[in-house]
Write an enzyme that holds these catalytic residues in place. Sequence first.
Site, PDB file in Angstrom:
ATOM      1  CD  GLN A 156      -3.189  -0.310   0.105  1.00 26.09           C
ATOM      2  OE1 GLN A 156      -3.236   0.887  -0.165  1.00 26.09           O
ATOM      3  NE2 GLN A 156      -4.029  -1.184  -0.433  1.00 26.09           N
ATOM      4  CB  ALA A 213       4.056 -10.861   9.889  1.00 25.98           C
ATOM      5  CG  HIS A 261      -5.709  -5.033   7.631  1.00 21.84           C
ATOM      6  ND1 HIS A 261      -7.057  -5.346   7.584  1.00 21.84           N
ATOM      7  CD2 HIS A 261      -5.056  -6.222   7.720  1.00 21.84           C
ATOM      8  CE1 HIS A 261      -7.201  -6.661   7.609  1.00 21.84           C
ATOM      9  NE2 HIS A 261      -5.999  -7.212   7.706  1.00 21.84           N
ATOM     10  CG  ASP A 321      -9.268  -6.847   4.331  1.00 16.20           C
ATOM     11  OD1 ASP A 321      -9.510  -6.304   3.233  1.00 16.20           O
ATOM     12  OD2 ASP A 321      -8.156  -7.270   4.641  1.00 16.20           O
TER      13      ASP A 321
END
Length: 347
Positions: free
Chosen positions: A41, A100, A123, A207
């Site tokens: 992104q 992560a 997110h 999502d």
Amino acid sequence: MAQINFGGSVEEVVTREEFPLEKAREVLANETIAVIGYGVQGPGQGLNMRDNGFNVIVGQRKGKTYDKAVADGWVPGETLFEIEEALAKGTIICFLLSDAAQIELWPTVKKHLTAGKSLYFSHGFGVTYRDQTGIIPPAEVDVFLVAPKGSGTSLRRLFVEGKGLNSSFAIFQDASGHAREKCIAMGIGVGSGYLFETDFYREVTSDLTGERGTLMGCIQGIFAAQYEVLRENGHSPSEAFNETVEELTQSLMPLVAENGMDWMYANCSTTAQRGALDWWKPFRDATKPVFQQLYNSVKSGEQANISITRNSQPDYREKLEVELAELRDSEMWQAGAAVRSLRPERN
């Protein structure tokens, strides 16, 4: 906010008409937006904000991704820095690393989240599953998200074309009393078509379901199933791939995107219409239990736990490459590479 009727359900959304770019620039005039991570992104959002006139810097470790940032016009020492320096300079920290990697870097990021700063996500994963990720923002910072409904590549491509990718937005923590307007301004700045409100939990559950469902997991599964049935019944790889993937992605999905599924049905042959109308409900009935199982797995936190556990393993990249190779080396996607190479060039 504008009220829009979505199939009988009225929702409030933010459009670029009611919250124009000029207003977004005003809201963020005194902010230094630090994009941390230049992978999925980061490039799309960072470049769009830069082109829209915002004060943007990038934080990225040295290496191939750093070199990509330089190639994209970010200047070392001026708009491109090592991560810690960008964190120190930024007033809005855009935490755009993978889930992560966010867990790994969080202790470093947290040190730089002093009072008055803002923490921005695309997110809801890290904050929603904070008991597992350890990502617990300090109380004195604003925390919000803008989640474009597509890849960073698509976000950038549509922006360059003068279009926008729709995004959700959510406020997790409003320490300043201005988190909402800053969040919406960021959404306009990254090039959103329109913005619809959600919360961190709903963003991450929808999502994760979508990625595992119709966006990626399900679509690969049904592609493989149809392709295999056609091949098992004597159809050539070219015919099987064209009927399974190429016609869908190159011809029919653009029609759905433009005017909806009903319009696409109405503009296909009567034979295609009849078959589609007869078979969509059996496919819905067959797959809905799988989607229910998937959603429950997301809702319970099982999918988050799997992602955190597997993606943080030291040999994750090696294992990932094996799984991706299974797709890449399959006959279907080898046929796909050949089909794509035969597409005529557009002049």
